[in-house]
Motif scaffolding. Structure first.
Motif, PDB file in Angstrom:
ATOM      1  N   GLY A 231      -1.549  -4.968  -3.693  1.00 23.92           N
ATOM      2  CA  GLY A 231      -2.370  -3.780  -3.474  1.00 23.92           C
ATOM      3  C   GLY A 231      -3.183  -3.980  -2.212  1.00 23.92           C
ATOM      4  N   LYS A 232      -4.016  -2.993  -1.877  1.00 23.07           N
ATOM      5  CA  LYS A 232      -4.833  -3.106  -0.664  1.00 23.07           C
ATOM      6  C   LYS A 232      -6.132  -2.351  -0.860  1.00 23.07           C
ATOM      7  CE  LYS A 232      -4.348  -2.830   4.406  1.00 23.07           C
ATOM      8  NZ  LYS A 232      -4.323  -4.294   4.643  1.00 23.07           N
ATOM      9  N   THR A 233      -7.201  -2.928  -0.336  1.00 21.10           N
ATOM     10  CA  THR A 233      -8.497  -2.278  -0.385  1.00 21.10           C
ATOM     11  C   THR A 233      -8.525  -1.096   0.579  1.00 21.10           C
ATOM     12  OG1 THR A 233      -9.601  -4.346  -0.948  1.00 21.10           O
ATOM     13  CG2 THR A 233     -10.970  -2.601  -0.030  1.00 21.10           C
ATOM     14  N   ALA A 234      -9.040   0.027   0.125  1.00 19.61           N
ATOM     15  CA  ALA A 234      -9.235   1.203   0.977  1.00 19.61           C
ATOM     16  C   ALA A 234     -10.720   1.367   1.257  1.00 19.61           C
ATOM     17  CB  ALA A 234      -8.693   2.456   0.295  1.00 19.61           C
ATOM     18  N   ILE A 235     -11.038   1.760   2.481  1.00 19.68           N
ATOM     19  CA  ILE A 235     -12.445   1.989   2.826  1.00 19.68           C
ATOM     20  C   ILE A 235     -12.734   3.466   3.046  1.00 19.68           C
ATOM     21  CG2 ILE A 235     -12.829  -0.310   3.775  1.00 19.68           C
ATOM     22  CD1 ILE A 235     -12.454   0.918   6.574  1.00 19.68           C
ATOM     23  N   HIS A 236     -11.682   4.294   2.953  1.00 21.12           N
ATOM     24  CA  HIS A 236     -11.869   5.739   3.151  1.00 21.12           C
ATOM     25  C   HIS A 236     -10.779   6.464   2.369  1.00 21.12           C
ATOM     26  CE1 HIS A 236     -11.933   9.654   5.236  1.00 21.12           C
ATOM     27  NE2 HIS A 236     -13.204   9.364   5.476  1.00 21.12           N
ATOM     28  N   PRO A 237     -11.115   7.629   1.791  1.00 21.93           N
ATOM     29  CA  PRO A 237     -10.108   8.367   1.023  1.00 21.93           C
ATOM     30  C   PRO A 237      -8.831   8.689   1.785  1.00 21.93           C
ATOM     31  CG  PRO A 237     -12.292   9.252   0.582  1.00 21.93           C
ATOM     32  CD  PRO A 237     -12.455   8.254   1.696  1.00 21.93           C
ATOM     33  N   SER A 238      -8.922   8.816   3.119  1.00 18.71           N
ATOM     34  CA  SER A 238      -7.733   9.141   3.900  1.00 18.71           C
ATOM     35  C   SER A 238      -6.688   8.032   3.851  1.00 18.71           C
ATOM     36  CB  SER A 238      -8.116   9.419   5.358  1.00 18.71           C
ATOM     37  OG  SER A 238      -8.653   8.258   5.978  1.00 18.71           O
ATOM     38  N   GLN A 239      -7.082   6.835   3.442  1.00 17.82           N
ATOM     39  CA  GLN A 239      -6.154   5.710   3.398  1.00 17.82           C
ATOM     40  C   GLN A 239      -5.408   5.609   2.066  1.00 17.82           C
ATOM     41  OE1 GLN A 239      -8.716   2.346   4.266  1.00 17.82           O
ATOM     42  NE2 GLN A 239      -8.337   2.519   6.455  1.00 17.82           N
ATOM     43  N   ILE A 240      -5.874   6.306   1.057  1.00 18.87           N
ATOM     44  CA  ILE A 240      -5.339   6.114  -0.296  1.00 18.87           C
ATOM     45  C   ILE A 240      -3.850   6.432  -0.373  1.00 18.87           C
ATOM     46  CG2 ILE A 240      -5.459   6.895  -2.692  1.00 18.87           C
ATOM     47  CD1 ILE A 240      -8.475   7.401  -2.221  1.00 18.87           C
ATOM     48  N   SER A 241      -3.458   7.621   0.073  1.00 21.91           N
ATOM     49  CA  SER A 241      -2.060   8.023  -0.053  1.00 21.91           C
ATOM     50  C   SER A 241      -1.160   7.158   0.821  1.00 21.91           C
ATOM     51  CB  SER A 241      -1.889   9.501   0.298  1.00 21.91           C
ATOM     52  OG  SER A 241      -2.274   9.750   1.645  1.00 21.91           O
ATOM     53  N   ILE A 242      -1.637   6.749   1.993  1.00 21.87           N
ATOM     54  CA  ILE A 242      -0.827   5.894   2.866  1.00 21.87           C
ATOM     55  C   ILE A 242      -0.552   4.557   2.189  1.00 21.87           C
ATOM     56  CG2 ILE A 242      -0.780   4.665   5.072  1.00 21.87           C
ATOM     57  CD1 ILE A 242      -2.529   6.897   6.232  1.00 21.87           C
ATOM     58  N   ILE A 243      -1.581   3.984   1.595  1.00 18.10           N
ATOM     59  CA  ILE A 243      -1.413   2.691   0.912  1.00 18.10           C
ATOM     60  C   ILE A 243      -0.467   2.824  -0.267  1.00 18.10           C
ATOM     61  CG2 ILE A 243      -2.599   0.927  -0.449  1.00 18.10           C
ATOM     62  CD1 ILE A 243      -5.081   1.421   1.341  1.00 18.10           C
ATOM     63  N   GLN A 244      -0.676   3.838  -1.074  1.00 18.98           N
ATOM     64  CA  GLN A 244       0.137   3.955  -2.284  1.00 18.98           C
ATOM     65  C   GLN A 244       1.574   4.353  -1.977  1.00 18.98           C
ATOM     66  OE1 GLN A 244      -3.585   4.589  -5.333  1.00 18.98           O
ATOM     67  NE2 GLN A 244      -2.291   6.350  -4.961  1.00 18.98           N
ATOM     68  N   ASP A 245       1.782   5.147  -0.940  1.00 21.13           N
ATOM     69  CA  ASP A 245       3.150   5.469  -0.529  1.00 21.13           C
ATOM     70  C   ASP A 245       3.877   4.217  -0.045  1.00 21.13           C
ATOM     71  OD1 ASP A 245       2.823   8.115  -1.173  1.00 21.13           O
ATOM     72  OD2 ASP A 245       2.473   8.787   0.886  1.00 21.13           O
ATOM     73  N   SER A 246       3.170   3.385   0.711  1.00 23.20           N
ATOM     74  CA  SER A 246       3.787   2.158   1.226  1.00 23.20           C
ATOM     75  C   SER A 246       4.118   1.175   0.105  1.00 23.20           C
ATOM     76  CB  SER A 246       2.858   1.490   2.247  1.00 23.20           C
ATOM     77  OG  SER A 246       2.694   2.302   3.388  1.00 23.20           O
ATOM     78  N   LEU A 247       3.303   1.159  -0.935  1.00 21.79           N
ATOM     79  CA  LEU A 247       3.515   0.225  -2.039  1.00 21.79           C
ATOM     80  C   LEU A 247       4.663   0.637  -2.958  1.00 21.79           C
ATOM     81  CD1 LEU A 247      -0.193  -0.538  -3.012  1.00 21.79           C
ATOM     82  CD2 LEU A 247       1.429  -2.135  -2.002  1.00 21.79           C
ATOM     83  N   ARG A 248       5.140   1.882  -2.835  1.00 20.24           N
ATOM     84  CA  ARG A 248       6.288   2.293  -3.643  1.00 20.24           C
ATOM     85  C   ARG A 248       7.521   1.496  -3.231  1.00 20.24           C
ATOM     86  NH1 ARG A 248       3.624   7.585  -3.054  1.00 20.24           N
ATOM     87  NH2 ARG A 248       2.815   8.087  -5.115  1.00 20.24           N
ATOM     88  N   VAL A 249       8.410   1.326  -4.175  1.00 15.12           N
ATOM     89  CA  VAL A 249       9.590   0.474  -3.991  1.00 15.12           C
ATOM     90  C   VAL A 249      10.722   1.280  -3.366  1.00 15.12           C
ATOM     91  CG1 VAL A 249      11.327  -0.878  -5.242  1.00 15.12           C
ATOM     92  CG2 VAL A 249       8.918  -1.006  -5.907  1.00 15.12           C
ATOM     93  N   SER A 250      11.439   0.660  -2.430  1.00 14.69           N
ATOM     94  CA  SER A 250      12.610   1.340  -1.870  1.00 14.69           C
ATOM     95  C   SER A 250      13.694   1.438  -2.936  1.00 14.69           C
ATOM     96  CB  SER A 250      13.144   0.573  -0.658  1.00 14.69           C
ATOM     97  OG  SER A 250      13.763  -0.637  -1.059  1.00 14.69           O
ATOM     98  N   LEU A 251      14.507   2.472  -2.830  1.00 14.68           N
ATOM     99  CA  LEU A 251      15.574   2.667  -3.803  1.00 14.68           C
ATOM    100  C   LEU A 251      16.556   1.496  -3.770  1.00 14.68           C
ATOM    101  CD1 LEU A 251      16.621   4.644  -5.930  1.00 14.68           C
ATOM    102  CD2 LEU A 251      17.933   5.779  -4.128  1.00 14.68           C
ATOM    103  N   GLU A 252      16.799   0.955  -2.581  1.00 14.58           N
ATOM    104  CA  GLU A 252      17.712  -0.177  -2.460  1.00 14.58           C
ATOM    105  C   GLU A 252      17.180  -1.399  -3.199  1.00 14.58           C
ATOM    106  OE1 GLU A 252      19.580  -3.050   1.026  1.00 14.58           O
ATOM    107  OE2 GLU A 252      18.919  -1.034   1.532  1.00 14.58           O
ATOM    108  N   ASP A 253      15.879  -1.711  -3.020  1.00  8.71           N
ATOM    109  CA  ASP A 253      15.294  -2.845  -3.730  1.00  8.71           C
ATOM    110  C   ASP A 253      15.295  -2.613  -5.238  1.00  8.71           C
ATOM    111  OD1 ASP A 253      14.842  -4.341  -1.481  1.00  8.71           O
ATOM    112  OD2 ASP A 253      12.685  -3.952  -1.384  1.00  8.71           O
ATOM    113  N   PHE A 254      15.009  -1.376  -5.636  1.00  7.19           N
ATOM    114  CA  PHE A 254      14.981  -1.059  -7.059  1.00  7.19           C
ATOM    115  C   PHE A 254      16.351  -1.271  -7.696  1.00  7.19           C
ATOM    116  CE2 PHE A 254      15.331   2.289 -10.424  1.00  7.19           C
ATOM    117  CZ  PHE A 254      14.461   1.709 -11.337  1.00  7.19           C
ATOM    118  N   ASN A 255      17.382  -0.782  -7.045  1.00  6.07           N
ATOM    119  CA  ASN A 255      18.732  -0.951  -7.588  1.00  6.07           C
ATOM    120  C   ASN A 255      19.157  -2.423  -7.601  1.00  6.07           C
ATOM    121  OD1 ASN A 255      19.141   1.781  -8.129  1.00  6.07           O
ATOM    122  ND2 ASN A 255      19.917   2.197  -6.084  1.00  6.07           N
TER     123      ASN A 255
END
Length: 316
Positions: A231-255
């Protein structure tokens, strides 16, 4: 207590305990996408404002209690006290039943015993922060990890890497055009990933200070994930979606992960032109599936942007 998954944290937003909108965040009317929140009584609160911040925290917890507790799907909620003495006071507040745990600032081997004595409420999880000069010493980190496992292991969700404090101890601040991995923190994060990760601890990545550079944040997140950060610490709400989108797993890795953990998996096999070997990749695959459970899978389609596909069993 059941161990809380560190992947449930996602982007963790720190908010001073002096803020007047904390209840709105806790109940999701503000920042509904947030996964975890830290109400800070330490660095984010000036010494002259400590009593006000403590009063505000009490008012917040009373308001949560008046509503019957935090709602399902609410962000995880932690409190960061200034020191072990403040933690000991908060530990005994009955209202702390509405909090998931403490963020422990500036944990070292020398103050670990004081924290053990302060945070005796076993219903509260812990997230120690590694942010003192001792962190640069691998031997000190081996000893700290061993001591944590001997005393508080089941309560520790993750270890938080305090990048700003660590850089500050060197008299440095990151350059605005580079990631943290172009600084001495590259050594620190890699070392901690090995020393603490091999002892079974999850680690979360430091803050990214440049609010106007989302592409650089994404580049840093790629390096965070490559080093095993959960995970990653956010210091502003604008960073939340960027962090969480990046932390999602690629379909290739998931498979790939699904194939690796399968009981029918051969000893060595090829998937998408990559060698897979369950004997060595099994732990990676388990972590990928756990990350996907909490943060989702990126579903890429031609001509469209990546959209998350959340899996059954995820809390949100």
């Amino acid at each position: 207590m059941d161990k809380l998954s560190p992947y449930a944290l996602g982007a963790t937003l720190y908010m001073p305990a002096t803020r007047s909108d904390l209840l709105d965040v806790v109940f999701g009317s503000k920042l509904p996408e947030l996964r975890s929140l830290v109400v800070c009584l330490e660095d984010a609160v000036a010494e002259v404002d400590v009593s006000t911040a403590l009063h505000n925290l009490k008012v917040l917890l009373e308001a949560i209690a008046a509503r019957g507790g935090r709602p399902a799907g609410a962000p995880l909620m932690f409190v960061r006290p200034r020191d072990s003495e403040m933690a000991a006071v908060l530990n005994d507040w009955p209202l702390m039943r509405h909090v998931d745990g403490f963020v422990v600032p500036k944990l070292t081997l020398s103050n670990l015993r004081a924290w053990e004595q302060a945070v005796t409420n076993t219903d509260l999880y812990l997230m120690p922060t590694l942010e003192t000069p001792e962190v640069f010493n691998p031997n000190a980190m081996v000893e700290l990890g061993q001591a944590l496992k001997a005393s508080l292991d089941q309560r520790v969700i993750a270890l938080r890497v305090g990048g700003n404090d660590l850089m500050g101890s060197l008299g440095l601040r990151r350059m605005p055009a580079t990631t943290l991995y172009s600084t001495p923190m590259s050594y620190v994060i890699a070392m901690l990933a090995g020393v603490m990760g091999s002892q079974g601890f999850a680690l979360t990545a430091p803050v990214f200070e440049q609010l106007a550079k989302p592409d650089l944040l994404k580049a840093e997140l790629e390096l965070d994930i490559a080093h095993g950060m959960v995970g990653k610490t956010a210091i502003h709400p604008s960073q939340i979606s960027i962090i969480q989108d990046s932390l999602r797993v690629s379909l290739e890795d998931f498979n790939s992960a699904k194939l690796i953990v399968s009981d029918l998996a051969p000893a060595v096999f090829k998937h998408n032109d990559v060698m897979c070997e369950p004997a060595t990749h099994y732990k990676w695959a388990v972590k990928i599936l756990e990350r996907a459970r909490w943060l989702g899978v990126k579903q890429t389609e031609i001509g469209s942007v990546e959209a998350p596909v959340l899996l059954a069993g995820a809390a949100r």
